[in-house]
Write an enzyme that holds these catalytic residues in place. Structure first.
Site, PDB file in Angstrom:
ATOM      1  N   ASP A  52      -3.643  -6.019  -0.826  1.00  0.00           N
ATOM      2  CA  ASP A  52      -3.620  -6.411   0.580  1.00  0.00           C
ATOM      3  C   ASP A  52      -5.019  -6.839   1.032  1.00  0.00           C
ATOM      4  OD1 ASP A  52      -3.280  -6.639   3.361  1.00  0.00           O
ATOM      5  OD2 ASP A  52      -1.857  -4.976   3.420  1.00  0.00           O
TER       6      ASP A  52
ATOM      7  N   SER B 275       2.802  -4.534   9.158  1.00  0.00           N
ATOM      8  CA  SER B 275       1.526  -4.971   9.700  1.00  0.00           C
ATOM      9  C   SER B 275       1.318  -4.302  11.071  1.00  0.00           C
ATOM     10  CB  SER B 275       1.469  -6.497   9.778  1.00  0.00           C
ATOM     11  OG  SER B 275       0.155  -6.942  10.025  1.00  0.00           O
TER      12      SER B 275
ATOM     13  N   HIS C  78      -0.225  -8.267   1.482  1.00  0.00           N
ATOM     14  CA  HIS C  78       0.128  -7.856   2.840  1.00  0.00           C
ATOM     15  C   HIS C  78       1.616  -8.117   3.061  1.00  0.00           C
ATOM     16  CE1 HIS C  78      -0.936  -6.514   6.795  1.00  0.00           C
ATOM     17  NE2 HIS C  78      -0.442  -7.587   7.365  1.00  0.00           N
TER      18      HIS C  78
END
Length: 630
Positions: free
Chosen positions: A575, A487, A607
């Site tokens: 995602d 991330s 994600h």
């Protein structure tokens, strides 16, 4: 070597990233049953057994074969067990009901929502038996609250969101007690709501940039008489405070000098250790978690001190999750530990008897794992930085290959405890360094605000300064340094490869942001009112041409022609936060230039990689990547 010494061994990905044999235990409201996560059907599923039984006597009550379950809880009627589930990581969460009288029956979807809508929060409403208070966006851009009758599945609109960025804070009866309103400049204004007239009385206003994730702790006291907040007041440390609804008087409930509230739980409520422990029956706050070299638990309710003292004797770790029956006599506690994770104990306050529950990883001994040690250093501009270092066991701590593991967020933080990524790499001879760079939560107001405008700037300098510290200590070989993260951590890894390629021999980007403007433009409509205090303030507004140009300058995709560092990139096709097209575009550009890049795309992930076979495949690729390039 004496017979009592433990020889270090290499840990395989299957040992660290397969689902644990026992995790996340909860006790039922009547204190008679235990629910927990364990493998079944190739995934994490919920099992239930009597409090006095063993796993061999338990029954698997959920039957998910597609994606593991992480969040579940008992209804106040112990017949019903509820859990949240999405589809292949798309984060469209639904709330499901299991009837423990018919555990083999298929789970019932209590929230049949259209694609793009999801459950944001769900908890039993204590004043209404077998009723769950649920927040979801049936209206795509609004967060409304609903009452769900668990036995019948009937859904009733309880309160509509008053407007964009306005959130009702409900008392223990589910009635509006306070309003939190995000202002145009990103601050949060809190008002008391008169129960008779519905009129609002402004109590206080809190600076938005101080709380980039919104005011992380904001809730009404169970009786509605006070507003409980995480607040810096006039200092640098975040405290837990109570604001009187009538007078506006602010009283500190808990504070630890030099440390702030540990707000990691806002990232994944019900999964990560809670910031606040509350009484199951009354909803009153028992204790609060603060940051530190190890997390610190500050007891608030004197009646809980005895229980906490008894629990603290059971482990040399730090209290993690906690649940009790409605009487407060029977407790289940888990503990955070760097080398003995998922440990759980049952404690009976009436008898004083405690016993350890099923070992979560019976195949692995704590001695197989490396200690995680807190470290501190000073950034080049004088900002104090805290972090953690995991060194490989059985290797002299000199001139080691180093992996800089960068946490996501960025408005969260690394904390002491079990880190399977660090353990996996340390067992292969790498030193693993984590640093809470500026902008990380939990280290004070000044530390957070120092990140404004510093994406790919001072935030990256902090990471380089941490590497320089490890080199200066003699721990790291400067020619064998890698950067890895997910991330925001993936963004940081790409920044390292694009902006300072000479510093890193290898990089791993997991669901990272490659283009800041694309990322912000693709966030869902329901998040828009809450962006001012974080992305728009700290990074920029892509709708402003000058700010868009600056954001592009800070985006790795803009500088793809400078990347020479060998890359491993991983992304989930579903995602919902960072679109896979960011990684697709980056990989295509690198391959066109002949830069070494390996791309793992998982069709059943979002994600991050959650399914164990995908996580194991990723870790094996990481091991190969670093073995080749470090």
């Amino acid at each position: 070597m004496t017979s009592t010494e433990h020889r270090p061994r290499r840990l395989e990905a299957e040992e660290l990233f397969a689902d644990p044999a026992f995790a996340s235990p909860l006790i039922s409201p009547d204190g008679n049953r235990l629910a927990y996560l364990a493998p079944a059907h190739g995934r994490r599923n919920v099992w239930v057994r009597s409090i006095d039984e063993e796993h061999e006597d338990a029954r698997c009550v959920t039957h998910d074969e597609r994606r593991g379950i992480s969040t579940f809880f008992f209804c106040d009627d112990p017949r019903w067990l509820l859990y949240l589930q999405d589809t292949d990581g798309n984060e469209d969460w639904h709330l499901f009901r299991v009837d423990l009288r018919s555990p083999d029956a298929p789970a019932f979807d209590l929230t049949p929502l259209a694609p793009g809508s999801r459950v944001f929060a769900a908890e039993p409403l204590r004043s209404r038996p077998a009723t769950v208070l649920t927040t979801m966006n049936r209206r795509p851009a609004a967060l409304d609250t609903f009452l769900i009758d668990v036995p019948t599945g009937e859904i009733t609109l309880h309160h509509e969101q008053p407007g964009p960025g306005q959130d009702l804070l409900l008392d223990g009866d589910g009635e509006p007690a306070f309003l939190a309103r995000v202002t145009d400049d990103g601050d949060t204004e809190f008002s008391a709501i008169d129960p008779a007239s519905g009129q609002h009385q402004v109590l206080l206003r809190v600076g938005g940039a101080d709380h980039p994730m919104g005011v992380e702790i904001q809730q009404a006291a169970p009786d509605g008489s006070g507003l409980v907040l995480g607040s810096y007041l006039d200092g640098d440390d975040m405290k837990l405070v109570r604001v009187d609804r009538i007078t506006g008087e602010i009283r500190v409930l808990a504070a630890v000098e030099g440390w702030s509230l540990d707000i990691l739980s806002v990232l994944a409520p019900g999964v990560l250790p809670p910031t606040l422990y509350t009484d199951r029956h009354s909803g009153e706050i028992l204790a609060a978690r603060f940051t530190g070299p190890r997390p610190h638990i500050e007891v608030i309710d004197p009646a809980f001190a005895e229980v906490h003292a008894a629990l603290s004797e059971l482990s040399d770790g730090v209290l993690g999750s906690l649940s009790s029956d409605l009487s407060g006599q029977r407790w289940i506690a888990t503990f955070l530990h760097d080398r003995d994770p998922h440990v759980a104990w049952f404690h009976d306050r009436t008898t004083g008897v405690s016993r350890r529950l099923f070992p979560p990883s019976p195949h692995r001994a704590p001695e197989d794992l490396a200690p995680m040690e807190p470290i501190s250093l000073t950034a080049r501009d004088g900002l104090p930085l805290q972090g953690f270092l995991t060194l490989p066991r059985g290797h002299p701590p000199r001139d080691l290959p180093l992996v800089l593991e960068v946490h996501g967020g960025p408005w969260v933080h690394d904390s002491w405890g079990f880190n399977p990524q660090a353990q996996f790499l340390a067992s292969r001879g790498y030193a693993v360094l984590q640093v809470n760079y500026r902008g990380s939560s939990g280290y004070g107001r000044r530390h957070t605000l120092a990140a404004v405008g510093e994406f790919a700037g001072a935030m990256h300098d902090d990471l380089l300064d941490a590497v320089d510290w490890a080199v200066a200590q003699g721990i790291a070989d400067p020619e064998r340094v890698a950067i890895l993260g997910a991330s925001y951590g993936g963004y940081a890894a790409l920044v390292g490869a694009a902006f300072t390629p000479e510093r890193f021999a290898a990089a791993v980007d997991i669901v990272g942001i490659a283009d800041l403007t694309s990322f912000l433009r693709n966030l869902p409509p329901v998040s828009r009112p809450y962006l001012r205090s974080n992305w728009l303030t700290y990074v920029g507004d892509p709708e402003d041409p000058a700010q868009e140009a600056d954001m592009r300058a800070r985006s790795p995709l803009t500088h793809v022609d400078r990347i020479t560092t060998p890359l491993l990139i991983a992304h989930g096709a579903n995602d919902a936060r960072v679109q896979r097209t960011e990684s697709d575009t980056l990989v295509a550009s690198l391959r066109e230039r002949g830069v070494a890049v390996r791309y793992l795309l998982a069709d059943d992930e979002g994600h991050g990689f959650g399914n164990p076979e995908n996580q194991i495949r990723l870790q094996q690729a990481i091991a190969e990547h670093f073995a080749t390039h470090l």
